[in-house]
Design a protein around this motif. Sequence first.
Motif, short mmCIF file in Angstrom:
data_model
loop_
_atom_site.label_atom_id
_atom_site.label_comp_id
_atom_site.label_asym_id
_atom_site.label_seq_id
_atom_site.Cartn_x
_atom_site.Cartn_y
_atom_site.Cartn_z
N ASN A 54 0.85 -1.19 0.00
CA ASN A 54 0.00 0.00 0.00
C ASN A 54 0.88 1.24 0.00
O ASN A 54 1.96 1.25 0.59
CB ASN A 54 -0.91 0.03 1.23
CG ASN A 54 -1.89 -1.12 1.22
OD1 ASN A 54 -2.61 -1.32 0.25
ND2 ASN A 54 -1.91 -1.89 2.28
N VAL A 55 0.38 2.28 -0.66
CA VAL A 55 1.08 3.56 -0.70
C VAL A 55 0.07 4.64 -0.33
O VAL A 55 -1.10 4.56 -0.69
CB VAL A 55 1.72 3.82 -2.08
CG1 VAL A 55 0.68 3.93 -3.18
CG2 VAL A 55 2.61 5.05 -2.05
N SER A 56 0.54 5.61 0.40
CA SER A 56 -0.29 6.77 0.73
C SER A 56 0.62 7.98 0.80
O SER A 56 1.84 7.85 0.83
CB SER A 56 -1.03 6.57 2.06
OG SER A 56 -0.10 6.41 3.11
N GLY A 57 0.03 9.15 0.83
CA GLY A 57 0.87 10.34 0.92
C GLY A 57 0.12 11.60 0.62
O GLY A 57 -1.11 11.64 0.61
N LYS A 58 0.91 12.62 0.34
CA LYS A 58 0.39 13.93 0.00
C LYS A 58 1.18 14.42 -1.20
O LYS A 58 2.41 14.30 -1.23
CB LYS A 58 0.55 14.89 1.18
CG LYS A 58 -0.06 16.24 0.95
CD LYS A 58 0.01 17.09 2.21
CE LYS A 58 -0.62 18.44 1.95
NZ LYS A 58 -0.51 19.31 3.12
#
Length: 133
Positions: A54-58
């Motif tokens: 999984n990848v998340s961010g801004k």
Amino acid sequence: MLRFFFSPLACLLLLTACQGRNDLSGTWRLQAYGAVSNPTPAQAEAYLTFDQGNVSGKAGCNTFSGQYRVMGNKLLFSNLFTTLIACLDENAMQQESLVLSGLNNAAGFTVQGENLIIYYDHGKSALLFQRAP
């Protein structure tokens, strides 16, 4: 008949070297983006966090999340979705557009020490991240 023998230490070193090359886990902060020959410094806070597929961010104004996988020297992102908060800062909006486009069109990547470089636009452009402490 040829026989190869790998000592436990040699196997461990080989495994560590391979894992180190693709060790994406954790958070990476955007430092620059754009043309490889002349990257533009990041205008707004942007980061990526990798965690078990999984990848998340801004990306600038909005947050995003999705999945990723590594295939050799390719870093493939899928099912990326973002929040849709209006951003009044034109530079941050432009950065966000380029970062998200770069992730969606990632062509390759490399980890060099504490730096992650994601290439896009047929290798002509890149996103440069630095591992967060």
